[in-house]
Structures are given as structure tokens and as C-alpha cells.
Design a protein around this motif. Structure first.
Motif, short mmCIF file in Angstrom:
data_model
loop_
_atom_site.label_atom_id
_atom_site.label_comp_id
_atom_site.label_asym_id
_atom_site.label_seq_id
_atom_site.Cartn_x
_atom_site.Cartn_y
_atom_site.Cartn_z
N TRP A 17 -7.65 -0.50 -9.97
CA TRP A 17 -7.26 -0.34 -8.56
C TRP A 17 -6.24 -1.40 -8.17
O TRP A 17 -6.35 -2.56 -8.56
N ASN A 18 -5.25 -0.97 -7.39
CA ASN A 18 -4.35 -1.92 -6.75
C ASN A 18 -3.87 -1.30 -5.44
O ASN A 18 -4.41 -0.29 -4.99
N TRP A 19 -2.87 -1.91 -4.83
CA TRP A 19 -2.37 -1.34 -3.58
C TRP A 19 -0.94 -0.83 -3.71
O TRP A 19 -0.16 -0.83 -2.78
N GLY A 20 -0.60 -0.37 -4.92
CA GLY A 20 0.62 0.40 -5.09
C GLY A 20 1.87 -0.39 -5.36
O GLY A 20 1.91 -1.60 -5.27
N GLU A 30 -6.03 4.66 -15.87
CA GLU A 30 -5.93 5.37 -14.60
C GLU A 30 -5.73 4.33 -13.49
O GLU A 30 -6.61 3.51 -13.24
N ILE A 31 -4.57 4.36 -12.85
CA ILE A 31 -4.25 3.41 -11.78
C ILE A 31 -4.41 4.11 -10.44
O ILE A 31 -3.73 5.10 -10.16
N VAL A 32 -5.30 3.59 -9.64
CA VAL A 32 -5.57 4.16 -8.32
C VAL A 32 -5.00 3.21 -7.27
O VAL A 32 -5.42 2.05 -7.18
N SER A 33 -4.05 3.69 -6.48
CA SER A 33 -3.41 2.86 -5.46
C SER A 33 -4.02 3.16 -4.10
O SER A 33 -3.91 4.28 -3.59
N GLN A 34 -4.65 2.17 -3.50
CA GLN A 34 -5.29 2.31 -2.21
C GLN A 34 -4.44 1.66 -1.11
O GLN A 34 -3.69 0.72 -1.39
N PRO A 35 -4.56 2.14 0.13
CA PRO A 35 -3.81 1.50 1.23
C PRO A 35 -4.32 0.09 1.47
O PRO A 35 -5.54 -0.15 1.53
N PHE A 36 -3.39 -0.87 1.61
CA PHE A 36 -3.82 -2.27 1.67
C PHE A 36 -4.65 -2.58 2.91
O PHE A 36 -5.57 -3.40 2.85
N ASP A 37 -4.36 -1.92 4.05
CA ASP A 37 -5.10 -2.27 5.25
C ASP A 37 -6.56 -1.85 5.18
O ASP A 37 -7.38 -2.29 5.98
N GLY A 95 0.80 -1.21 0.00
CA GLY A 95 0.00 0.00 0.00
C GLY A 95 0.84 1.27 0.00
O GLY A 95 1.79 1.40 0.74
N CYS A 96 0.43 2.23 -0.82
CA CYS A 96 1.07 3.53 -0.77
C CYS A 96 0.01 4.61 -0.74
O CYS A 96 0.31 5.78 -0.93
N GLY A 97 -1.25 4.21 -0.53
CA GLY A 97 -2.29 5.12 -0.13
C GLY A 97 -2.86 6.08 -1.14
O GLY A 97 -2.32 7.13 -1.40
N GLY A 98 -3.99 5.74 -1.73
CA GLY A 98 -4.85 6.68 -2.40
C GLY A 98 -4.31 7.40 -3.62
O GLY A 98 -4.97 8.30 -4.12
#
Length: 419
Positions: free
Chosen positions: A41-44, A71-78, A16-19
Motif C-alpha cells: 500500500w502507498n498513496w500513489g 500488487e500496489i494499492v494506492s489509497q487517498p492520502f487524506d 494520493g490518487c485514490g484506491g
């Protein structure tokens, strides 16, 4: 990084690298006339190797669709799966999303579009499909293989008077080795982080092939399991016994698995750890710290009639959430298993890829030993569980570790959770 591959899951190739959101601008010239946007979407990306892999995937996709913006959106994994569920409910979900194989994907197949026919031609090339299949349908292609090998520190073995070239092969041998390590060194036998309750996942799946007969193992994967049976309760009992015998570092229930427990092993504070094959806590990462002292061992035989096998299956893959963009989504999935992209990442990032035609070009012995065991590997037991049962297992695993619940009560609760 709670559940790598895993329902874990552990497994994780990206962290995760958040948002953050990044886009590849529409390319000009060449290719088709198709245009539009694909939201992923992924977690970075965890490091330079992961970033380079993502760039390779984008390049492979852009060759087919130069005028489509990704468009790649990186969300925090937790928070990843909670955020994903909320977005889908509100109608703002992505076209594709990254999933851990096993429980995390299979518990959400009602929101995914099958890609069985679209990916059928890849079945002979890639390994790890069962983690992304349910009820006869395929929902993604496995990018990497994730599993639970046991790594050990040869220097600590030697300091304890053990033969580092011949690690334990039976539970009796393992117990004797831990006794020696605790008596002759100031190290713990196993590094353990159980703050998130994940330790029992690693223990159950890591030692499963030495506990359950092949018939019991296959039945478990197929959904025919009884937590009150002899060998299932034995697994819970051994988990509790090993804690009582002092195998683990102090404060395991307050130690994060990712990455505190693995750092303990890397720093030479524990003789063994149940780690991962890809993503993090794997052979390449540990080799950077331990070098020639890094060893790999198979699960140990606990019961007669068992057949030892490396626990490994497909780790992560993208699932299609928007059927209106199925064709584009399928080409994105195909790009994530592009041969050249996976081959480059396998060495740079320490991944054991799903592509069986890629040779792992490294002289790290533990990696070669792991690869040699892949043909006879078995899926992870915990990823066959429902999300509800897995959450319960986490809580009970923490309570068993400190004696707050009996094995009989834990087995009964788990049996009730599965009906």
C-alpha cells in the motif's frame, strides 16, 4: 497530503490518487523458483518522475524475485491511515505499507515487524534513520530526507529595500524584514496554509534550533519536554504574535497548505515560506517558478545559547505488516533505497535522498545550500510528539492564530496531553 515526513509530514514524495491497484505480472524465466504475491500500500504516484521511480523499484525487486507478483494499492492520502487501520483490524491489511517517518510510524510500531538486523548493513550508507526507529528497533529504511527549509523570494526582498544576498539571521532582523515587506510591497511576509492545522508544525520545527538550546532540543526529541517551560511557551507566543503582526496571507486558517499556500509563494504573492526538502514544495518546484529569485535561508537566532541547524530527518519508508512475508518485504524495502533508483529520482523529482553517496547534480543554488547544511541537521521537533498531542497542537495552532485561546491555556493543554 496532510503530514509530510513528518508526522506531517509532511513529506511527501508521493501523493494520493485514490484506491487504484496495479500489479506486476509474474515474470518468466531466470532467478529463483519462488512465487506468490506481495501486497503493497502507498498513496500513489504524483507525477512522471514518481511513476518512473516506482517502476525502477519494481525492476530492482523483480531482479531478485522474478516470479513474485507485486500488487500496489494506492489509497487517498487524506484517508490513508484510517483505511489502513480498518484493513488491519479486519484482517485484510497489506504485507507492507508506506509510512511517514516520525509520529505516523512510531505510533503504530505495535503492528509492525522490526527489521533491525535485516537492514543493519545499510546504516552507514543511508541517513535519516531516527524517524523510523523506536525502543532500539528499526522498522523501515528512509527513502528520502524531509525537512523544513525557509525559502525566500529575492525580488520581493529587493522591492522592500532588503539585501537579498544577506537574509535575516536573527529574530530581530526577521521582524524588521517583515515590517519592510508589509510596508513597501503588497505581498505577505510568509505564505501560510493552516486549514489542516499544519502551520504550527512547520513553525515549531522550522524555527526550533534558534529557540531551544541544544540540550533542550535533544531532551525534547528524547521525550523530556515541558510545554509550560520558557522556550516552549515562547514558541507558541511567537506563533500568535506573528499572526497579530500581519505576517501571513489573509484567511490562512481557511487556506490549504497543500498546495494553495505553496502556490502563493510560487506566484510571488509572499516573500517567504517554510517549505519542504523533498516531494513537493521543494527547491526544484519553486525554481521552476522563481528561477534566480529563489533563495534559501537557515532558521534565525531567537535566544542566546542556541545553535542553528537545518531541521531535517527521514521522510517516508515502507513498514512490514505481515511477518510471514518478512524476507520478501525486506527485499522490497531494499529496492526502495536502490542506489540507481534513488539517484535517478533525486534529479528528476527534486528529492534529497537518504543515500549519502549520491551527489545532487544540479546548479540550483538553494539545493546545494540545503545539502551543505545536512551534516549538522537536527530532527524535526513535532515528529517526536504522540499522535494525540499532534492533533491537539493542530487545533490549538488554529485557535492561537486568531486569538481564540491564550498561550498559557494552550501550553497547559499540551502539557496535560503528554501527562
Amino acid at each position: 497530503m496532510a503530514t509530510a515526513a513528518l508526522g506531517l509530514g509532511v513529506a511527501l514524495v508521493l501523493t494520493g490518487c485514490g484506491g487504484a491497484a496495479t500489479s506486476t505480472p509474474s515474470a518468466s524465466g531466470g532467478g529463483d523458483e519462488e512465487s506468490g504475491k506481495l501486497v503493497v500500500w502507498n498513496w500513489g504516484s504524483a507525477d512522471e518522475a514518481a511513476t518512473a521511480f516506482e517502476e525502477d523499484v519494481l525492476a530492482a525487486f523483480n531482479e531478485k524475485h522474478p516470479n513474485v507478483e507485486v500488487e500496489i494499492v494506492s489509497q487517498p492520502f487524506d484517508q490513508y491511515y484510517t483505511l489502513l487501520g480498518t484493513a488491519i483490524e479486519s484482517g485484510t491489511g497489506p504485507d507492507l505499507a508506506l509510512f511517514n517517518g516520525g509520529t505516523q510510524l512510531k505510533s503504530r510500531v505495535d503492528m509492525l515487524t522490526p527489521v533491525t538486523e535485516e537492514l543493519a548493513d545499510l546504516e552507514e550508507t543511508l541517513a535519516g534513520w531516527p524517524a523510523f526507529q523506536a525502543d532500539g528497533e528499526t522498522y523501515s529504511a528512509p527513502m528520502f530526507l524531509q525537512g523544513f527549509p525557509i525559502y525566500f523570494n529575492k525580488a520581493i526582498f529587493e522591492a522592500a529595500g532588503l539585501d537579498a544576498d544577506n537574509p535575516p539571521t536573527t529574530w530581530e532582523d526577521l521582524t524588521a524584514a517583515c515590517d519592510a515587506i508589509l510596508a513597501e510591497t503588497d505581498k505577505s511576509c510568509f505564505a501560510l496554509g493552516n486549514k489542516e492545522g499544519l502551520g504550527i508544525e512547520f513553525f515549531l520545527s522550522g524555527f526550533a534550533s534558534g529557540l531551544f538550546t541544544p540540550e533542550e532540543y535533544d531532551a525534547w526529541i528524547d521525550g523530556d519536554r515541558d510545554w509550560t517551560s520558557e522556550h516552549a511557551t515562547q514558541a507558541l507566543q511567537l506563533w500568535q504574535d506573528t499572526s497579530e503582526q500581519g505576517w501571513y496571507n489573509d484567511g490562512a486558517n481557511s487556506t490549504a497548505m497543500f498546495n494553495d499556500s505553496f502556490d502563493l509563494f510560487s506566484a510571488g504573492e509572499a516573500a517567504m515560506v517554510i517549505g519542504l526538502t523533498s516531494g513537493i514544495a521543494h527547491w526544484k518546484q519553486f525554481d521552476e517558478f522563481l528561477g534566480k529569485d529563489l533563495g534559501f535561508m537557515m532558521p534565525v537566532t531567537v535566544n542566546d545559547g542556541t545553535t542553528l541547524a537545518l531541521p531535517v530527518e527521514g521522510g517516508i519508508g515502507y513498514g512490514v505488516l505481515n511477518p510471514d512475508k518478512l524476507d520478501l518485504a525486506v527485499d522490497w524495502i531494499r529496492s526502495t533505497v536502490d542506489h540507481d533508483a534513488l539517484a535517478a529520482y533525486s534529479l528528476a523529482g527534486g528529492q534529497i535522498t537518504s543515500d549519502t553517496t549520491i551527489e545532487l547534480d544540479t546548479d540550483i543554488q538553494s539545493a546545494q545550500d540545503i545539502v551543505s547544511e545536512l551534516p549538522e541537521s537536527k530532527p524535526l521537533l513535532h515528529t517526536a510528539l504522540s499522535g494525540e498531542t499532534l492533533d491537539l497542537l493542530h487545533r490549538l495552532g488554529q485557535q492561537l492564530l486568531i486569538g481564540e485561546v491564550t498561550v498559557e491555556d494552550a501550553a497547559s493543554q499540551l502539557a496535560d496531553s503528554e501527562g
